[in-house]
Write an enzyme that holds these catalytic residues in place. Structure first.
Site, PDB file in Angstrom:
ATOM      1  N   ASP A 312       0.610  -1.457  -0.311  1.00 56.20           N
ATOM      2  CA  ASP A 312      -0.130  -0.021   0.179  1.00 56.20           C
ATOM      3  C   ASP A 312       1.018   1.236   0.041  1.00 56.20           C
ATOM      4  O   ASP A 312       1.972   1.348   0.475  1.00 56.20           O
ATOM      5  CB  ASP A 312      -0.876   0.179   1.050  1.00 56.20           C
ATOM      6  CG  ASP A 312      -2.039   0.406   1.357  1.00 56.20           C
ATOM      7  OD1 ASP A 312      -3.350   0.393   1.373  1.00 56.20           O
ATOM      8  OD2 ASP A 312      -1.814   1.799   0.048  1.00 56.20           O
ATOM      9  N   GLU A 509     -11.295   6.827   3.913  1.00 49.27           N
ATOM     10  CA  GLU A 509      -9.667   6.549   5.203  1.00 49.27           C
ATOM     11  C   GLU A 509     -10.514   6.564   5.735  1.00 49.27           C
ATOM     12  O   GLU A 509     -11.447   6.491   6.966  1.00 49.27           O
ATOM     13  CB  GLU A 509      -8.290   5.747   4.274  1.00 49.27           C
ATOM     14  CG  GLU A 509      -8.150   5.896   3.074  1.00 49.27           C
ATOM     15  CD  GLU A 509      -7.376   5.250   2.607  1.00 49.27           C
ATOM     16  OE1 GLU A 509      -6.715   6.103   1.438  1.00 49.27           O
ATOM     17  OE2 GLU A 509      -5.939   5.560   2.811  1.00 49.27           O
TER      18      GLU A 509
HETATM   19  C1  GLC Z   1      -4.223   4.435  -0.005  1.00 48.80           C
HETATM   20  C2  GLC Z   1      -5.388   2.979   0.392  1.00 48.80           C
HETATM   21  C3  GLC Z   1      -5.439   1.553  -1.177  1.00 48.80           C
HETATM   22  C4  GLC Z   1      -5.261   2.799  -2.235  1.00 48.80           C
HETATM   23  C5  GLC Z   1      -3.598   3.323  -2.586  1.00 48.80           C
HETATM   24  C6  GLC Z   1      -3.657   4.210  -3.826  1.00 48.80           C
HETATM   25  O1  GLC Z   1      -4.119   3.401   1.206  1.00 48.80           O
HETATM   26  O2  GLC Z   1      -5.369   2.836   1.649  1.00 48.80           O
HETATM   27  O3  GLC Z   1      -6.352   1.113  -1.321  1.00 48.80           O
HETATM   28  O4  GLC Z   1      -4.528   1.402  -3.178  1.00 48.80           O
HETATM   29  O5  GLC Z   1      -3.315   4.209  -1.258  1.00 48.80           O
HETATM   30  O6  GLC Z   1      -4.193   5.432  -3.926  1.00 48.80           O
END
Ligand code: GLC
Length: 618
Positions: A312, A509
């Protein structure tokens, strides 16, 4: 004698038929669609043998386009992938052309590398190609979960894949197969359900939609099951920041972790998902993104996952206070590609040192690059006779009425009718006057929620081509019907019926973590004002999760949970006016009070207002 022989013959026939049926089931469930990724290993090995360590590490690197100040970095570091994080947009803006030009511009740089290995470009197409203006925005997963319709979910992701491909982009960081256990979490709406079986089934359908039966199909998009594992099971108060739950610690034994949080990975790996994103969160105090038992032991060895793991966004940083140590731990644990939006040069240098120092064995590097290249071969990226630039012919169906019709059907089937006193619903299209109210009645941004054009989403008229609840009511009611509106619900006296659309404003988030899920005062006031007019009141809740309804439940004659339906608001009026009977079933139990939140069947004094699976119809 004859009868006995006939009976025996029939019995043999039945056994043969049954075994043929079960064999076919086994075959279809065991084999992922298309060729297994490992079938590409001969070509992968031949290419790997030509690669320098620097080129191998480049393939394991994914910067964010907004941080690549000098595009020659793409060929200089031979990066394997580039992403656009939630708000990382083309500097020319969010139009279809700007996104397509951005993708082509970056992809063309790979032709300047020695081995000319194309990049995979990744975006969060989590409810449509939601970064791009004019894209169809689908219901968020919580709504899709209430449809319980795997075939529809597959169709939704098929259309999403086509709109993603219209910009040239080939990788969606979806489906999210989280199983949220506490709806105070800001990512609850990204989950299909609190129930592992619903997530298992719909996650598999989503992967089939994105990837199709052949990753080499130009309409297929690489899917990414996320966030492995236990992202939705963290303990309230354990969040990394003080938001409550997000990126926190999941404190359960392994049997519970598997029973609740592994199901979506079992089904998506079986469906052939070719990338998986480990979670920011921890399991019993250990960061998942640095846990070898979870990443390698369970996913790669036990489940036989043959694709690659993408970290992530800066998640590796959290594995250890020392960045270089964190990289070593995470890569050795089984991480294959690092989502390093900004510090990609440092990551590359550190990983090279770790290999030179023998901390990360070359065999681990080769395994990671093998997994990444398998996917690139499977997707036809290595086919020299095939352009890797965008097929702009796909743009004629982008945001098309046909695509919107799929989203409208998903909206219809996602709605859950919670109350319908005296059969106030369905409404008559010929009602003399319908008074509409509420902050979410005429706000497309609130209707779509987070991950829409911007990472956090925002209120207002965020994208062209959408239909708000108010606009949909005006469009569905007869020409003779007088449709009036007041955000606060005043002025409703004399109307035939009142419709109040309330709920949440966009978030994503941890920004959506809430300690209290009661309705906003302005929402409660709008319903009370409408009620004071002495007319029947229909409440539509547009939110990323169940909320504490309080007095609104008694004041309303009807209540519909519409979740975050996206651009196709007419799907709501199809149900409101009875063109479609509500059939949605709650994919999360609806708590009576905040004391009930995070309680589950079997817990002492578990007593939801509406149980998992509840939903009325006409
Ligand atoms: C974010 C999320 C993830 C996403 C990634 C790219 O923080 O946790 O779900 O795919 O970053 O944007």
């Amino acid at each position: 004698m004859k009868l006995r022989r006939l009976t025996r013959y029939l019995a043999v026939l039945c056994i043969a038929a049954a075994s043929a049926y079960f064999a076919s089931q086994q075959a279809s469930s065991a084999a992922a669609p298309g060729k297994p990724l490992s079938s590409f290993d001969p070509q992968v090995k031949a290419l790997l043998a030509q690669m320098t360590l620097e080129e191998k590490i480049g393939q394991m690197t994914q910067p964010d386009q907004e941080n690549i100040k000098d595009l020659s970095d793409i060929e200089h570091y031979a990066v394997g992938s580039i992403l656009s994080g939630g708000s990382s947009d083309p500097k020319e803006g969010n139009s279809l052309q700007a996104w397509t030009d951005l993708y082509d511009r970056l992809q063309q740089h790979t032709a300047l590398t020695r081995l000319k290995i194309p990049i995979l470009y990744g975006v969060d197409a989590v409810h449509g190609h939601n970064n791009v203006l004019g894209a169809v925005i689908f219901p968020q997963n919580i709504g899709l979960g209430c449809t319980r319709n795997a075939a529809l979910v597959e169709k939704v992701e098929r259309v999403t894949a086509e709109e993603v491909r219209a910009t040239g982009i080939q990788w969606a960081f979806a489906p999210c197969v989280t199983v949220p256990q506490d709806i105070r979490w800001g990512r609850t709406y990204e989950g299909f359900s609190e129930d592992p079986q619903v997530v298992k089934e719909l996650g598999e359908a989503a992967v089939r939609g994105f990837q199709g039966t052949d990753l080499a199909n130009p309409l297929s998009v690489l899917a990414c099951a996320k966030h492995y594992i236990g992202d939705g099971g963290t303990t309230f108060g354990s969040a990394r920041r003080d938001t409550g739950l997000d990126q926190g610690d999941t404190r359960v034994d392994e049997a519970t972790l598997r029973r609740i949080h592994l199901q979506g990975y079992i089904s998506t790996v079986k469906a052939g998902v070719a990338s998986i994103m480990p979670s920011y969160s921890s399991w019993n105090g250990v960061k998942v993104s640095g846990d070898k038992h979870l990443l390698t032991g369970i996913l790669k060895q036990e489940l036989g996952f043959q694709g690659f793991l993408i970290s992530d966004y800066n998640a590796i940083d959290q594995v250890n206070p020392n960045y270089k140590t964190a990289i070593g731990i995470s890569i050795n644990a089984g991480m294959d590609m690092a989502m390093v939006p900004a510090r990609y040069k440092e990551y590359i240098a550190d990983l090279k040192q770790l290999v030179d120092e023998g901390v990360v064995p070359v065999s681990r590097i080769d395994d990671a690059v093998t997994r990444i290249l398998r996917v690139k071969f499977a997707m036809g990226l290595m086919d020299k006779n095939r352009s890797q630039l965008a097929d702009r012919g796909l743009q004629k169906s982008f945001g098309s009425p046909e695509h919107r019709a799929v989203a409208r059907q998903a909206v219809r089937e996602s709605l859950v009718l919670l109350k319908n006193k005296n059969k106030v619903l369905p409404l008559a299209k010929t009602a003399a006057r319908i008074h509409v109210a509420g902050k979410n009645a005429d706000d497309l941004g609130n209707q779509c929620g987070g991950w829409t054009i911007d990472w956090q989403g925002k209120s207002g008229d965020v994208t062209p081509g959408g239909t708000t609840v108010l606009a949909a009511i005006k469009g569905a009611a007869s020409a003779k019907t007088n449709v009036t509106f007041s955000k606060d619900g005043t002025g409703a006296a004399g109307a035939t019926v009142g419709v109040v659309a309330i709920g949440e404003q966009p978030y994503a988030e941890g920004n959506g973590d809430r300690a209290d899920l009661k309705l906003a005062q302005e929402d409660a006031d709008a319903v009370a004002n409408m009620k004071a007019a002495g007319i029947p009141v229909v409440v539509i809740l547009l939110s990323g999760r169940p909320m504490i309804l309080g007095p609104v439940l008694d004041q309303a004659d009807a209540v519909i949970a519409a979740w975050l339906p996206g651009t196709e608001g007419a799907g709501i009026t199809d149900v409101l006016f009875g063109d479609f009977k509500p059939k949605g079933k709650l994919s999360f139990a609806w708590p009576r009070s905040m004391e009930q939140v995070a309680k589950h069947p079997g817990d002492k004094d578990y007593d939801p207002l509406f149980r998992f699976g509840y939903g009325l119809t006409y």
